[in-house]
Design an enzyme around this catalytic site. Sequence first.
Site, mmCIF file in Angstrom:
data_model
loop_
_atom_site.group_PDB
_atom_site.id
_atom_site.type_symbol
_atom_site.label_atom_id
_atom_site.label_comp_id
_atom_site.label_asym_id
_atom_site.label_seq_id
_atom_site.Cartn_x
_atom_site.Cartn_y
_atom_site.Cartn_z
ATOM 1 C CE LYS A 199 6.642 3.254 -4.748
ATOM 2 N NZ LYS A 199 6.445 4.287 -5.762
ATOM 3 C CE LYS A 236 -10.537 5.159 -8.908
ATOM 4 N NZ LYS A 236 -10.414 5.219 -7.439
ATOM 5 C CE LYS A 238 -1.271 11.523 -8.860
ATOM 6 N NZ LYS A 238 -2.135 12.501 -8.229
#
Length: 328
Positions: A111, A193, A196
């Site tokens: 982050k 995979k 989003k």
Amino acid sequence: METVLSGIRPTGNLHLGNYFGAVKNFLRMQNENKSFFFIADYHSLTTHPTPQDLHKNVKNVLAEYLAVGLDPEIATIYIQSDVPEIPELYLLLNMNAYIGELERTTSFKDKVRSQPDNVNAGLLTYPVLMAADILIHNADKVPVGKDQEQNLEMARKFARRFNQMYTEYFKIPQAYNFGEELVKIPGLDGTGKMGKSEGNGIFLIDEPKVLRQKVMRAVTDAGPTEKDSPIAEPIQNLFDIMKVVSTPDTLQFFIDKYKSCEIRYGDLKKQLAEDILSFTNPIRERIIDITNNEQYLSKVVKMGAEKARESASKTLKDVRSIIGFKSF
Ligand code: TRP
């Protein structure tokens, strides 16, 4: 019976990969254990959503999970911010969480790199809040994906530390393992995979028109040139999706066409899109119905908060007394 718990971040919509992954697991958890599912809206504040987005995202996630089968009569389904005992336990746990160990977690370091202008204290103590989420119900098990393993390890560490400092009180939460392997749902962009990202995912809420377009644009190749040649990855991916939404006959039909070099990708995609739609349409309708049913949502949320607080307040009362808070 074991207590299992999972937190859901209020971001994004459910896609087919989620449906055959996390959602399947959740339904099993719900049926086999005493289960808690909550929407982690406090956690999402670390990225500063607008007030409108915050509410919209929570409502959206709630409606989608109800639509796919989480049952508020069986499981305890609640919103994190409806349970004030969680932030109180978080405060208490923070006193025994060390800056150094929090700074060293990979998710914090990620982050710091991805949002350098917003390295807030909530990000640093994210694992402490997550530990509070888990320990507040003294959960035995938590299903965790790869990215959450370290956070669960931190929760275990905080539980052990508390037990050592005071008295053996918290259970040490374990990862929830789902015996059999899950089917992996690939994306539409040729490799990997379903996620989003734009163009890769098929969302349960996708309108038929959008869904058809996405499938028709899925990555393919120039087609097989030799009989019985191995199936190329992008095509195998479409077959893999077909495996979960189409009949075995349909799948076999297209595999045979591929093997004999007669396949037309346009036909394959059309069939695939229709089969996905027969699967997602009823779910999409349920999501819309639930989203529009404010009364039902409000009832679910209220009931969830009540059940969650009953369990949480018991833990907090014990913890306060163990730490030494006494009433006069
Ligand atoms: N951190 C989890 C995620 O990003 C969400 C979460 C918050 C959670 N609190 C939790 C998951 C407690 C399990 C248990 O997906």
